[in-house]
Write a protein that holds these residues in place. Structure first.
Motif, mmCIF file in Angstrom:
data_model
loop_
_atom_site.group_PDB
_atom_site.id
_atom_site.type_symbol
_atom_site.label_atom_id
_atom_site.label_comp_id
_atom_site.label_asym_id
_atom_site.label_seq_id
_atom_site.Cartn_x
_atom_site.Cartn_y
_atom_site.Cartn_z
ATOM 1 N N HIS A 15 4.903 12.805 -6.176
ATOM 2 C CA HIS A 15 5.173 11.490 -5.618
ATOM 3 C C HIS A 15 5.782 11.638 -4.229
ATOM 4 N N THR A 43 4.073 5.507 -5.728
ATOM 5 C CA THR A 43 4.268 5.486 -7.175
ATOM 6 C C THR A 43 3.017 5.861 -7.948
ATOM 7 N N ALA A 44 1.949 6.251 -7.256
ATOM 8 C CA ALA A 44 0.696 6.565 -7.941
ATOM 9 C C ALA A 44 0.870 7.791 -8.828
ATOM 10 N N GLU A 45 0.036 7.824 -9.876
ATOM 11 C CA GLU A 45 0.085 8.958 -10.794
ATOM 12 C C GLU A 45 -0.497 10.190 -10.109
ATOM 13 N N SER A 46 0.343 11.103 -9.747
ATOM 14 C CA SER A 46 -0.091 12.336 -9.094
ATOM 15 C C SER A 46 0.947 13.409 -9.362
ATOM 16 N N ARG A 86 -1.035 9.887 4.182
ATOM 17 C CA ARG A 86 -1.211 9.371 2.826
ATOM 18 C C ARG A 86 -0.860 7.896 2.671
ATOM 19 N N ALA A 128 2.188 1.586 -3.467
ATOM 20 C CA ALA A 128 1.159 2.035 -4.408
ATOM 21 C C ALA A 128 0.936 3.536 -4.305
ATOM 22 N N VAL A 129 0.894 4.061 -3.075
ATOM 23 C CA VAL A 129 0.710 5.504 -2.893
ATOM 24 C C VAL A 129 1.936 6.268 -3.388
ATOM 25 N N SER A 132 0.828 -1.200 0.000
ATOM 26 C CA SER A 132 0.000 0.000 0.000
ATOM 27 C C SER A 132 0.868 1.258 0.000
ATOM 28 N N SER A 152 4.135 3.738 -13.820
ATOM 29 C CA SER A 152 3.248 2.884 -13.027
ATOM 30 C C SER A 152 1.883 2.742 -13.694
ATOM 31 N N LYS A 153 1.898 2.468 -15.004
ATOM 32 C CA LYS A 153 0.653 2.402 -15.750
ATOM 33 C C LYS A 153 0.672 1.216 -16.696
ATOM 34 N N SER A 160 -10.948 -2.544 -3.609
ATOM 35 C CA SER A 160 -9.495 -2.338 -3.592
ATOM 36 C C SER A 160 -8.989 -2.077 -2.184
#
Length: 478
Positions: free
Chosen positions: A112, A106-109, A291, A103-104, A100, A178-179, A434
């Motif tokens: 980072h 490397t998330a698309e935002s 986060r 995931a946070v 988790s 990460s996509k 999820s």
């Protein structure tokens, strides 16, 4: 006198032996080195050593490329974790990234997570698990959480791994962004094509089968055609099982890295990077906790402690893990490594299932893995990321697929319809929402409602009139 002096005299002589007052204890290192005694062939332990790399490599690679994680430091610390847990637990205890948090991060935002924020999230999560373990609360939760709910979490995690594995095999992956681009399917041929991944899949099925141990039958018996055929089959299965299929597939993938990009050799730099203490500000603590740590804590409690202990009881009945010990282990690892920028890690049920699936039966398998990581971290350092970036993702998907299926199959012991109902609802909510915590909460509520439905109503005082019914009947009879 002559008889006494004669050498051939038949007179019996009494010999005295000294018995120690206290029993002799084995050397101090006897119990420490017990995990180094393989439960199966060495080839099986070597194969189990790479059983969880299908999860480990993609997350580490993404954190390194996106968040600039120090790969050398992570390899060195996780290698020490592997060796230590292998010696302490005497089972193939995995050391996996906290998913988790990764995931946070490397998330698309637009922003980072930075390394100090990732470290802060790992330390916060570790602190909670350490307190729960040290106070005994984790053991309390472990005893009273219903088994169908745990099986639902395991089923959802296993299927989630399997779904990710299929995406790795079918579609091109870009860990930098990460996509997954579902409109860009993987080509059939090439050094990372579908044919290569399917060939690796078939090879592992032939060598490991369904993951069951091959029974040892005696070679003795009447020489009938049926017995000879059975002995021939057992010899063939034992020969195939002795092949470290997962290790060979992984080494083959490493060799393909240099074929896909020969310039890797020029970019290699020998020696580890300098380990430094991470400076964490108050803002980093706040962002890391809010986060990343908050969504990670319930997942770590369920999948890294509760599910791991349940799975260890299934796979190793004589070596069931304590929830307190596992929780303290996760806390101690991160309270040491995260301060130096190492990746936050935990013990995952999927990693344990994967290492068992490919032959790991003792702590020796993760000791082998730890030694390999230590050598890579000390020799290649951060330059090893160039090799990982060219590793065939389809092969990683194959390794992850077996780990996910093995974890999901732990739920096959739900024999009643009621338990299966709770497990499937918990798994469905976890997958669609999820969130393992959401599925866990729904599973607990559903389990309690079903128990309430079957509870004897007399204990609640709803049917007190039943006690007066016999008296009325007696009056009618009179």
């Amino acid at each position: 006198m002559e008889d006494l002096d004669h050498p051939n005299s038949t007179t019996t002589t009494t010999t005295t032996t000294t018995t120690p007052l206290l029993p002799q204890r084995p050397p101090w290192h006897h119990n420490l080195l017990r995990p180094l005694r393989p439960k199966t062939a060495i080839t099986g332990e070597l194969g189990g050593a790479v059983g969880d790399l299908g999860t480990y490599i993609p997350i580490v690679l993404a954190l390194t490329l996106i968040n600039h994680l120090d790969l050398s430091t992570t390899l060195i610390f996780t290698s020490l974790y592997n060796i230590t847990t292998g010696l302490l637990f005497n089972i193939p205890m995995p050391v996996q990234p906290m998913k988790s948090i990764a995931a946070v991060a490397t998330a698309e935002s637009s922003s980072h997570l930075t390394i100090p924020q990732i470290s802060a999230a790992g330390i916060c999560t570790a602190g909670v698990l350490l307190v729960l373990g040290a106070t005994g609360l984790m053991s309390f939760f472990y005893k009273f959480i219903p088994l169908p709910v745990v099986r639902g979490v395991q089923l959802s995690q296993g299927l989630a791994f399997a779904f990710s594995a299929i995406k790795y095999i079918r579609y091109e992956q870009d860990f930098v962004s990460s996509k997954t681009n579902s409109s860009d399917p993987r080509s059939w041929f090439g050094l990372d094509g579908l044919v290569l991944a399917l060939s690796a899949l078939c090879f592992l099925i032939l060598t490991t089968g369904s993951g069951d141990s091959v029974p040892q039958h005696s070679e003795r018996g009447e020489s009938t055609p049926e017995n000879r055929s059975r002995r021939c089959l057992q010899r063939r299965l034992r020969t195939l099982s002795s092949i470290p299929g997962a290790l060979l597939v992984f080494l083959f993938g490493l060799a393909l890295c240099f074929l896909r990009d020969p310039s890797i050799i020029k970019d290699l730099r020998f020696g580890p990077s300098k380990i430094q203490l991470v400076k964490i500000t108050w803002e980093d603590w706040k962002i890391g906790f809010l986060r990343a740590a908050i969504p990670q804590i319930p997942l770590s409690i369920l999948n890294s402690v509760i599910a791991v202990c349940k799975l260890s009881a299934d796979l190793f009945p004589d070596r069931e893990l304590s929830a307190t010990t596992v929780s303290v282990s996760v806390g101690a690892m991160n309270l040491v490594g995260c301060w130096f920028g190492a990746m936050p890690v935990c013990h995952g049920a999927g990693g344990l299932a994967g290492q068992y699936r490919f032959g790991g039966r003792s702590g020796l398998s993760v000791v082998f893995l730890g030694i390999g990581k230590l050598v890579l971290g000390l020799v290649f350092g951060n330059s090893f990321v160039r090799i990982l970036s060219q590793f065939p993702i389809g092969i990683l998907g194959v390794l992850l697929l077996f780990a996910g299926i093995e974890l999901a199959m732990a739920s096959r012991d739900m024999n009643t319809k009621e338990d299966s109902f709770v497990m499937l609802v918990c798994a469905a909510v976890s997958l669609t929402g999820s969130s393992a915590a959401m599925g866990f909460g729904c599973g607990i509520v559903l389990f309690l409602l079903l128990k309430l439905r079957r509870m004897e109503c007399s204990s609640l005082g709803f049917w007190r009139s039943e006690s007066k019914a016999p008296a009325a009947d007696d009056e009618n009879e009179v």
